[in-house]
Motif scaffolding. Structure first.
Motif, short mmCIF file in Angstrom:
data_model
loop_
_atom_site.label_atom_id
_atom_site.label_comp_id
_atom_site.label_asym_id
_atom_site.label_seq_id
_atom_site.Cartn_x
_atom_site.Cartn_y
_atom_site.Cartn_z
N ASP A 1 0.80 -1.22 0.00
CA ASP A 1 0.00 0.00 0.00
C ASP A 1 0.84 1.28 0.00
OD1 ASP A 1 1.02 -0.49 2.49
OD2 ASP A 1 -0.80 0.00 3.59
N SER A 2 2.14 1.14 0.13
CA SER A 2 3.04 2.29 0.14
C SER A 2 4.23 1.94 -0.73
CB SER A 2 3.47 2.62 1.57
OG SER A 2 4.34 3.73 1.60
N THR A 3 4.10 2.18 -2.01
CA THR A 3 5.04 1.63 -2.99
C THR A 3 6.16 2.61 -3.33
OG1 THR A 3 3.54 2.37 -4.75
CG2 THR A 3 3.35 0.08 -4.03
N SER A 4 7.28 2.05 -3.73
CA SER A 4 8.45 2.83 -4.12
C SER A 4 8.27 3.39 -5.53
CB SER A 4 9.70 1.95 -4.07
OG SER A 4 9.61 0.94 -5.07
N LEU A 5 9.16 4.30 -5.90
CA LEU A 5 9.12 4.84 -7.26
C LEU A 5 9.35 3.75 -8.29
CD1 LEU A 5 11.14 8.17 -6.75
CD2 LEU A 5 8.65 7.90 -6.96
N GLU A 6 10.21 2.77 -7.97
CA GLU A 6 10.47 1.67 -8.90
C GLU A 6 9.21 0.83 -9.10
OE1 GLU A 6 14.18 3.17 -7.29
OE2 GLU A 6 12.32 2.51 -6.32
N MET A 7 8.49 0.58 -8.03
CA MET A 7 7.26 -0.19 -8.15
C MET A 7 6.21 0.60 -8.93
SD MET A 7 5.95 -3.13 -7.41
CE MET A 7 4.47 -3.48 -8.38
N GLN A 8 6.15 1.88 -8.70
CA GLN A 8 5.16 2.71 -9.40
C GLN A 8 5.46 2.79 -10.89
OE1 GLN A 8 4.74 6.49 -7.31
NE2 GLN A 8 4.77 5.40 -5.34
N GLU A 9 6.72 2.76 -11.26
CA GLU A 9 7.08 2.72 -12.69
C GLU A 9 6.54 1.44 -13.32
OE1 GLU A 9 11.27 3.13 -12.93
OE2 GLU A 9 11.29 5.21 -12.21
N PHE A 10 6.66 0.32 -12.62
CA PHE A 10 6.14 -0.95 -13.12
C PHE A 10 4.62 -0.88 -13.26
CE2 PHE A 10 4.43 -5.23 -12.39
CZ PHE A 10 5.11 -5.94 -13.37
N ILE A 11 3.95 -0.29 -12.28
CA ILE A 11 2.48 -0.16 -12.34
C ILE A 11 2.07 0.67 -13.54
CG2 ILE A 11 0.49 0.83 -11.16
CD1 ILE A 11 1.82 0.03 -8.50
N ARG A 12 2.77 1.78 -13.78
CA ARG A 12 2.41 2.66 -14.91
C ARG A 12 2.54 1.96 -16.26
NH1 ARG A 12 5.08 6.54 -11.59
NH2 ARG A 12 3.65 8.20 -10.94
N ARG A 13 3.46 1.01 -16.36
CA ARG A 13 3.60 0.29 -17.62
C ARG A 13 2.45 -0.68 -17.87
NH1 ARG A 13 9.17 -0.04 -15.89
NH2 ARG A 13 8.93 -2.24 -15.32
N ARG A 14 1.66 -0.96 -16.84
CA ARG A 14 0.60 -1.95 -16.96
C ARG A 14 -0.81 -1.35 -16.99
NH1 ARG A 14 -0.50 -5.42 -13.13
NH2 ARG A 14 -0.93 -7.10 -14.61
N ARG A 15 -1.00 -0.21 -16.28
CA ARG A 15 -2.35 0.34 -16.13
C ARG A 15 -2.26 1.82 -15.80
NH1 ARG A 15 -3.21 0.78 -10.53
NH2 ARG A 15 -1.94 -0.63 -9.25
#
Length: 571
Positions: free
Chosen positions: A166-180
């Protein structure tokens, strides 16, 4: 000793076939469990000397996993091992670390374990260390890999928040943006299994931490952030989150990925044989790889809807030391008239295992059983005014405070607190078999560390040792708030509030005998024969070298048996 050189004949493509791991999980006197995630369906082989053990991968949501059961080992033996995929060597890597070892338990040696909780997965550079501090687990890994470190622990016990969904890093958020679209719910929080898989990879793939997890046996239990902040804090919280469009997929992915990445390796070979999902894997003979996706999702959905249908808790014995690891998060009963931290079957399970006859009884629970006394009173008061039978402004205020300040530990589930306090007292008084030297709760969660002791004139010591966080320090203003609740006038004021709300008195009193302190740290506990020796270790940056922190001692304490006084030393 090898420096971790990749065996001859393996190339970059072969090494890339091992996406995550190996993780050395359950180890006893003669067996070891080694977990991996691979890039493709294959046969995973663990080799040590002339011996080899194999397992086929199983699939889930397009990912591939295996757990290799290593057997026939000698008690007290230490053996290097390598991992091969379809015959090609992929571990160890050429990264300068020593060989990974399988060290079986030695019944003649008193146990030593590391424990801690709350570890965020951000880079280990200057920026990451400035915002989240030095990763104490990584600092320990670097020290452990160096000459002269001394005895390694027999187990690393991770007590919750191994990942932050529920509190994600910038690296994790980059992965999320590539998917949705990250601007749509659930935003930067995790949504599905694929995102959980990536989050675990971020958490466990740093070379130093990866080597540590391949070398130290580990046991784990979740806490709220593995799923979401305040998970199962109250029935109102549950009703609120269930109304969202994304929660069902999130909880199914969170519990399913937890079963694969964390829970499966907690179990002994005999315990795995009782697990229906594992029996499905073990019974598969092909052709092709078993796809566990449908069974895993059905299992996770059922466990969320019917917590009593599965237990995440487990128990391990080292000769005359027992470790009980209790799920204090998913096993809750939230209906106001039955509210409990442990549902009846889980409480009965714990009751059965809290027995004497051991030198030390250790109870691992992500949430501290003995909070600082002031905070304990505040949480018990909050539960009392938040009950469904108490409608109106007080109940509304209680629920808001509960969610805002995470007032949902054992103290906020008084029925369960009173029951487990009775269990502990009966063990310590010798009414459940020969009294141990100590009954010690090991916990994390609160982002500060301390030792508390129950006030007793005789019998065993009842102790609480907390190690939190491994890497996620409290903001400075919250440290003052936590310290205020642990010390000073907050204690009598909290007790007055609890009495006003007709909260039953605790069955005993307790005091903080060491702490609190707020450093990132990993604790080491060692049975000395006449008590427990504990130390809390942290990483310190030296000469601006953020990638190679020095390991320092934050605090040390010897908790001696038979009422002897605490001896503490500050580093």
């Amino acid at each position: 000793m090898s420096t971790g050189t990749t065996p001859a004949g393996s190339g970059p493509e072969t090494a890339q076939g091992l996406l995550l791991g190996p993780l050395l999980r359950h180890v006893d006197q003669t067996t070891a469990s080694i977990w991996v995630e691979t890039a493709m369906a294959c046969t995973v082989e663990v080799r040590s000397g002339a011996d080899a053990w194999r397992a086929a991968t199983f699939g889930a949501h397009g990912h591939h996993y295996a757990l290799v059961e290593v057997s026939g080992l000698a008690p007290g033996s230490v053996r290097p091992y390598a991992v091969h995929l379809d015959g090609d060597p992929v571990w160890p890597l050429d990264d300068g670390f020593p060989d990974s070892m399988i060290a079986t338990l030695d019944p003649a040696r008193k146990p030593r374990l590391a424990f801690g909780s709350c570890r965020t997965s951000v880079p280990h550079d200057e920026s990451g260390n400035r915002t989240h501090g030095v990763d104490a687990m990584r600092a320990y890994a670097l020290s452990m890999a160096s000459p002269g470190h001394g005895r390694w622990p027999d187990l690393a016990l991770f007590l919750g928040d191994q990942v932050y969904a529920d509190s994600t890093s910038l690296e994790m958020q980059e992965f999320i943006r590539r998917r949705r679209n990250i601007k749509e719910a659930p935003g930067a929080e995790l949504k599905d299994f694929e995102e959980y898989a990536h989050l675990y990879r971020l958490a466990w793939s740093d070379p130093a931490n990866r080597w540590l997890l391949a070398t130290l046996p580990s046991a784990m239990i979740f806490d709220d952030h593995d799923i979401r902040d305040d998970w199962n804090s109250s029935l109102d919280w549950k009703h609120h989150v269930q109304k969202t469009s994304w929660w069902h997929e999130r909880i199914v992915a969170g519990l399913g990925s937890y079963w694969i990445y964390q829970h499966l390796g907690n179990l002994s070979p005999d315990q795995r044989e009782e697990d229906p999902l594992w029996r499905r894997i073990a019974a598969h003979t092909g052709p092709g790889e078993l796809d566990l996706t449908a069974d895993l999702d059905e299992f996770a959905a059922r466990v969320d809807a019917e917590p009593e249908s599965h237990s995440w808790s487990y128990c391990r014995d080292w000769d005359d030391v027992r470790l009980i690891v209790v799920d204090s998060r998913a096993a809750r009963t939230l209906e106001p008239d039955r509210r409990a931290l442990l549902e009846p079957a889980e409480l009965a399970w714990l009751d059965e295992r809290m027995r004497g006859g051991f030198r030390h009884l250790l109870i691992g629970t992500s949430l501290p059983f003995l909070l600082p006394m002031g905070l304990h009173h505040v949480e018990s008061w909050d539960e009392a005014i938040s009950g469904r039978s108490r409608r109106g402004p007080k109940a509304w205020l209680g629920e808001r405070l509960r969610r805002t300040f995470d007032l949902e530990h054992w103290a906020a589930f008084q029925r369960s607190f009173q029951e487990v306090a009775r269990f502990a007292t009966e063990v310590a008084d010798g009414r459940r078999g020969p009294a141990p030297q100590s009954v010690t709760f090991l916990s994390g969660d609160v982002h500060f560390s301390y030792v508390a002791e129950v006030e007793r004139e005789g019998g065993s010591r009842i102790l609480q040792a907390v190690a939190s966080p491994i890497r996620n320090p409290l903001p400075r203003f919250l440290r003052y708030f936590a310290a205020a609740l642990a010390l000073g006038p907050a204690v009598p004021f909290g007790a007055w509030m609890a009495r006003r709300a007709h909260v039953p008195n605790p069955p005993f009193g307790w005091n903080l005998i060491h702490g609190p302190w707020f450093d990132n740290n990993l604790a080491i506990l060692e049975d000395t024969g006449d008590g427990l020796a504990l130390s809390w270790l942290t990483g310190e940056i030296e000469n601006g070298d953020h990638m190679h922190p020095r390991l320092d001692i934050v605090e040390a304490a010897t908790l001696r048996a038979r009422g002897d006084r605490i001896r503490s030393e500050e580093a």
